[in-house]
Motif scaffolding. Structure first.
Motif, mmCIF file in Angstrom:
data_model
loop_
_atom_site.group_PDB
_atom_site.id
_atom_site.type_symbol
_atom_site.label_atom_id
_atom_site.label_comp_id
_atom_site.label_asym_id
_atom_site.label_seq_id
_atom_site.Cartn_x
_atom_site.Cartn_y
_atom_site.Cartn_z
ATOM 1 N N ALA A 21 1.003 -1.210 -0.189
ATOM 2 C CA ALA A 21 0.250 -0.058 -0.103
ATOM 3 C C ALA A 21 0.804 0.630 0.252
ATOM 4 O O ALA A 21 1.826 0.854 0.348
ATOM 5 N N ALA A 23 0.639 5.373 1.010
ATOM 6 C CA ALA A 23 -0.568 6.604 1.383
ATOM 7 C C ALA A 23 0.208 8.187 0.657
ATOM 8 O O ALA A 23 1.512 8.100 0.810
ATOM 9 N N THR A 76 -4.738 6.572 -1.343
ATOM 10 C CA THR A 76 -3.955 5.104 -1.265
ATOM 11 C C THR A 76 -3.905 4.289 -2.360
ATOM 12 O O THR A 76 -4.891 4.308 -3.404
ATOM 13 N N TYR A 78 -2.351 0.729 -4.297
ATOM 14 C CA TYR A 78 -2.451 -1.096 -4.079
ATOM 15 C C TYR A 78 -1.646 -0.994 -5.256
ATOM 16 O O TYR A 78 -1.694 -1.331 -5.999
#
Length: 127
Positions: A21, A23, A76, A78
């Motif tokens: 992930a 951020a 976010t 991924y």
């Protein structure tokens, strides 16, 4: 300015899965594409996947195994990695760009186009 922080690295056996992930914070409205790159010592940084809206491109070795996605509500991005192989071992970096360029797979070969980078997260895939 844009800040990127990666999460989710670790060790896994071949055939396993990991999800990375990234951020994103700061002036996120300026971003028009996000990508994941990876690097191993002694080799150049390699683009893995890039996304813009619903469009995404992947390098051939990860097609069918990796999926890049983004959750705009959470800011976010991924990278779901399945069927991992020892060759996937390396440090994975999240990257963002805000320059106005045509979106295409060529972005995977041009890390210099991406102005913002995370600190990297390492994954090790053992055989």
């Amino acid at each position: 300015q844009v800040q990127l922080v990666e999460f989710g690295g670790g060790s896994v056996q071949a055939g396993g899965s990991l999800r990375l992930a990234c951020a994103v914070s700061g002036y996120t409205d300026s971003i028009n594409a996000m990508a994941w790159f990876r690097q191993v010592p002694g080799k150049e940084r390699e683009g893995v996947a890039v996304i813009h809206g619903i469009q995404a491109y992947y390098i051939d070795p990860v097609k069918g195994r990796f999926t890049i996605s983004q959750d705009n509500a959470k800011n976010t991005v991924y990278l779901q990695m399945n069927s991992l192989e020892p060759e996937d071992t390396g440090t994975y970096y999240c990257a963002a760009k805000s320059s106005f360029d045509w979106f295409g797979p060529w972005l995977l070969t041009r890390p210099g186009v991406f102005a913002y980078w995370g600190q990297g997260t390492h994954i090790t895939v053992s055989s």
